[in-house]
Design an enzyme around this catalytic site. Structure first.
Site, PDB file in Angstrom:
ATOM      1  N   CYS A   2       0.813  -1.467  -0.190  1.00 25.15           N
ATOM      2  CA  CYS A   2       0.055  -0.052   0.022  1.00 25.15           C
ATOM      3  C   CYS A   2       0.808   1.247  -0.076  1.00 25.15           C
ATOM      4  CB  CYS A   2      -0.787   0.335   1.220  1.00 25.15           C
ATOM      5  SG  CYS A   2      -2.100  -1.403   1.426  1.00 25.15           S
ATOM      6  N   ARG A  27       5.604   0.065  -6.104  1.00 24.45           N
ATOM      7  CA  ARG A  27       5.560  -0.695  -4.854  1.00 24.45           C
ATOM      8  C   ARG A  27       4.673  -2.065  -5.142  1.00 24.45           C
ATOM      9  NH1 ARG A  27       7.024   2.284  -0.466  1.00 24.45           N
ATOM     10  NH2 ARG A  27       5.649   0.910   0.743  1.00 24.45           N
ATOM     11  N   GLY A 100      -1.174  -0.989   6.368  1.00 23.82           N
ATOM     12  CA  GLY A 100      -1.095  -1.655   7.912  1.00 23.82           C
ATOM     13  C   GLY A 100      -2.257  -2.574   7.980  1.00 23.82           C
ATOM     14  N   LYS A 485      15.577 -14.228  -9.043  1.00 20.60           N
ATOM     15  CA  LYS A 485      15.248 -13.505 -10.245  1.00 20.60           C
ATOM     16  C   LYS A 485      14.370 -13.926 -11.109  1.00 20.60           C
ATOM     17  CE  LYS A 485      15.817 -10.704  -8.497  1.00 20.60           C
ATOM     18  NZ  LYS A 485      16.649 -10.154  -7.220  1.00 20.60           N
ATOM     19  N   HIS A 504      21.915 -35.827  -3.856  1.00 17.60           N
ATOM     20  CA  HIS A 504      21.440 -36.303  -2.739  1.00 17.60           C
ATOM     21  C   HIS A 504      19.696 -36.126  -2.781  1.00 17.60           C
ATOM     22  CE1 HIS A 504      25.106 -37.185  -0.712  1.00 17.60           C
ATOM     23  NE2 HIS A 504      25.491 -35.663  -0.837  1.00 17.60           N
ATOM     24  N   LYS A 600       7.569  -4.223  -3.795  1.00 18.80           N
ATOM     25  CA  LYS A 600       8.883  -3.769  -3.813  1.00 18.80           C
ATOM     26  C   LYS A 600       9.059  -3.666  -2.166  1.00 18.80           C
ATOM     27  CE  LYS A 600      12.724  -1.987  -5.044  1.00 18.80           C
ATOM     28  NZ  LYS A 600      13.561  -3.126  -5.390  1.00 18.80           N
TER      29      LYS A 600
HETATM   30  C1  AGP Z   1      13.914  -9.260  -4.485  1.00 22.66           C
HETATM   31  O1  AGP Z   1      13.930  -8.972  -5.881  1.00 22.66           O
HETATM   32  C2  AGP Z   1      12.613  -8.617  -3.757  1.00 22.66           C
HETATM   33  N1  AGP Z   1      12.614  -7.089  -4.251  1.00 22.66           N
HETATM   34  C3  AGP Z   1      12.575  -8.972  -2.556  1.00 22.66           C
HETATM   35  O2  AGP Z   1      13.034 -10.272  -2.256  1.00 22.66           O
HETATM   36  C4  AGP Z   1      13.398  -8.116  -1.511  1.00 22.66           C
HETATM   37  O3  AGP Z   1      14.731  -8.272  -1.728  1.00 22.66           O
HETATM   38  C5  AGP Z   1      12.637  -8.251  -0.048  1.00 22.66           C
HETATM   39  O4  AGP Z   1      11.367  -8.301   0.062  1.00 22.66           O
HETATM   40  C6  AGP Z   1      13.473  -7.315   1.124  1.00 22.66           C
HETATM   41  O5  AGP Z   1      13.362  -6.064   0.605  1.00 22.66           O
HETATM   42  P1  AGP Z   1      14.099  -4.968   1.425  1.00 22.66           P
HETATM   43  O6  AGP Z   1      15.583  -5.274   0.804  1.00 22.66           O
HETATM   44  O7  AGP Z   1      13.645  -3.436   0.792  1.00 22.66           O
HETATM   45  O8  AGP Z   1      14.158  -5.163   2.959  1.00 22.66           O
END
Ligand code: AGP
Length: 605
Positions: A2, A27, A100, A485, A504, A600
């Site tokens: 959000c 985001r 939140g 990725k 394994h 994001k």
């Molecule tokens: C990775 O490509 C993602 N953006 C995600 O795994 C991200 O690294 C994770 O949510 C942590 O975010 P931050 O580095 O902002 O804490």
């Protein structure tokens, strides 16, 4: 996740708010909405889908100089027009946007229902609008909102507009960020500075438990109990242009291409060619304190955690201090033993990831020594840690981390050399590694120039549904990041394994249609990794190697990365894997910058 944006001033609010919503799109969200106040009435528009779908309702035409807006990422209730924010009380006088979760929403709903309130949405947020309406006794809006929030259990960043108080907006924070932007006889606020940079660089970060009254000519902050708090404005170091794609089709590709410069900035002023070590002023720990450290524990989520794994490997190898990385999302719940001679490091691009923040707070509560490795200056985790290393990578807009993964690993390499040179890392090795870091940006630029080779390798993923990524030691962390990725943006199933573990179990899944990408540096484990290659190929599995120049291994596809220094090679081996994922996703036509279901910055539990 959000996003919130707000404006009060002398200009029409709606265009500013819509533009702010576009800034927050990166985001990740599923619906958007806006409320603008004018002449004692609120105009509200909200819609499931993208901001451009909201724009089709023409909220840009709403007249009024005071407003709030929101992008929603569903938690309570499916993505829909009704569940989109803002949420209003029955009369439509008040509107609320909220990031939140209101944990006691069910109990509050029951209480409000007994007083005749009929709810229109499935959200937890709607209770806030009704609560504020019922509690309004004519006191200042911030007093009414504070009274409502004292009844709320949960996390929030929120903004409130009252049609009948046209000179005031109220925002509050508890666990979800709110930043005020100071303009000239106008004020802005947002949950993310990205929405503010076009208008002002002067910002104030609210702390948890704070509420702010925002007027065109300024702001006042206080605690929920009414005690005034004093804030010092800081400056956002980012330029507005950094949020434009420029010539690129995707932010991800732009940010991959920025890595040489981003790494230069991470290194800037931190390499010491006199004592062949590194300087990290922000860690604020004397050499004497650093000598007391017996263990290093790195915490982060997703790509941040994986770059922490690369860093832990470097610290253990260069400083000979036991080091490991753990997902912060696991650590925070397992009642971990906190040791006084452990250095805890929280790693986060955004500095707002809820699980990482919770881990930091748990460590602090138990008296642990914590520092941050963070990209966003002034973010919650950076402020909560109070000391650490900023990446200076510039804003990262694509949901997937690329340049910040690399810059985090570089920042941890700087720390590893620093800790090493306080201990047993020799002058000669210090000099060798500092020189390698100086050369790193140009080497990254050299790899990026060879993108067509990687685009060709990506062709091998046509018709593929599953892929394995393998590597050893730090190469396993790089393989894990490569797989992350690929799955994030191409939606292919990609699994990472230590190369040594393949036999394994996962070897059972190797078949001609399942490619394996192997991180294959020419280090002392090279011959072991070649055996893994043979095991895979003997079962008909195609192998693509990311390796160093030299006698070519028998594989089905290959990209050669120039060798740097063995300890720092993982930093370069990562770059082609980013491009590989990008080109596979490009072929598959996915939404590369905003992959489905992802956000994001994950600011909820
Ligand atoms: C990775 O490509 C993602 N953006 C995600 O795994 C991200 O690294 C994770 O949510 C942590 O975010 P931050 O580095 O902002 O804490």
């Amino acid at each position: 996740m959000c996003g919130i944006v707000g404006y009060i001033g002398k200009r029409q609010a709606a265009p500013i708010l819509i533009e702010g919503l576009h800034r927050l799109e990166y985001r990740g969200y599923d619906s958007a909405g806006i409320a603008v106040g004018n002449k004692g009435r609120l105009k509200v528009a909200k819609r499931k889908g993208r901001v451009r779908e909201l724009e089709a309702l023409e909220p840009q035409k709403f007249r009024g100089v005071q407003g709030i807006a929101h992008t929603r990422w569903a938690t309570h209730g499916e993505p829909s027009d009704l569940n989109a924010h803002p949420h209003s009380d029955t009369s439509g006088r008040y509107a609320v946007v909220h990031n939140g979760i209101v944990e006691n929403a069910a109990a509050l709903k029951a209480q409000l229902g007994q007083r005749g309130v009929v709810f229109r949405s499935e959200t937890d947020t709607e209770v806030l609008a009704h609560l504020i309406a019922l509690l309004d006794d004519g006191s200042p809006l911030e007093t009414v909102v504070a009274e409502a929030l004292r009844r709320v259990v949960g996390a929030y960043g929120l903004a409130v507009i009252d049609a009948e108080r046209p000179d005031t907006l109220v925002v509050a924070r508890n666990g979800s960020p709110i930043v005020l932007g100071i303009g000239d006889k106008e004020m802005f606020f947002a949950s993310d500075p990205a929405a503010l940079v076009r208008h002002t660089a002067s910002v104030v970060h609210l702390d948890d438990g704070e509420i702010a009254t925002v007027r065109a000519d300024g702001y006042e902050t206080r605690t929920l109990d009414g005690a005034a708090t004093i804030k010092t404005p800081s400056t956002i170091p980012w330029k507005d242009e950094a949020f434009d794609k420029g010539q690129f089709t995707h932010f991800m590709r732009k940010e991959i291409g920025e890595q040489a410069d981003a790494v230069r900035r991470t290194l800037s002023g931190r390499l010491d060619t006199r004592f062949h070590t590194t300087h990290l002023g922000g860690i604020e720990l004397e050499a004497r304190d650093l000598l007391d450290i017996r263990r290093v524990k790195i915490l982060g989520c997703g790509a941040a955690y994986l770059s922490g794994r690369v860093g832990a490997h470097l610290i253990e190898q260069l400083a000979r201090i036991p080091a490991d990385a753990e997902p912060a999302s696991e650590f925070r719940y397992r009642n971990a033993v906190i040791e006084r001679d452990t250095l805890y490091i929280a790693v986060s691009q955004s500095g707002e990831t809820f699980d990482t923040l919770a881990a930091v707070q748990e460590i602090k509560r138990k008296g642990g020594r914590i520092m941050g490795v963070v990209n966003v200056v002034g973010s919650t985790i950076a402020r909560e840690c109070g000391r650490g290393v900023y990446l200076h990578a510039g804003p990262e807009v694509a949901v997937v981390s690329t340049k910040t993964f690399t810059c985090t690993a570089v920042a941890l390499a700087l720390l590893a050399i620093h800790l090493g040179r306080l201990r047993d890392l020799s002058v000669a090795n210090g000099a060798r590694l500092v020189a390698a870091l100086q050369a790193l940006p140009d080497r990254i630029a050299g790899i990026l120039e060879r993108e067509p080779e990687i685009a060709k390798l990506a062709g091998r993923f046509q018709g593929v549904e599953h892929a394995f990524y393998v590597g050893r030691a730090a190469g396993h962390a790089i393989a894990s990041e490569g797989a992350l990725k690929l799955k994030e943006i191409s939606y292919l199933h990609a699994e990472a394994y230590p190369a040594s573990e393949l036999k394994h179990g996962p070897l059972a899944l190797i078949e001609p249609g399942t490619p394996t990408v192997i991180v294959l540096p020419r280090d002392d484990l090279y011959s072991k990794s070649l055996s893994t290659v043979e095991e895979i190929r003997a079962r008909g599995g195609p192998v693509i190697a990311i390796t160093h120049p030299g006698e070519r291994p028998a594989v089905d596809g290959l990209f050669e990365v120039p060798a740097l220094e063995p300890e720092l090679d993982p930093l370069l081996l990562n770059i082609p894997l980013q491009l590989l994922a990008y080109h596979v996703a490009l072929q598959r036509g996915t939404d590369i910058d905003q992959p489905r279901n992802l956000a994001k910055s994950v600011t909820v539990e």
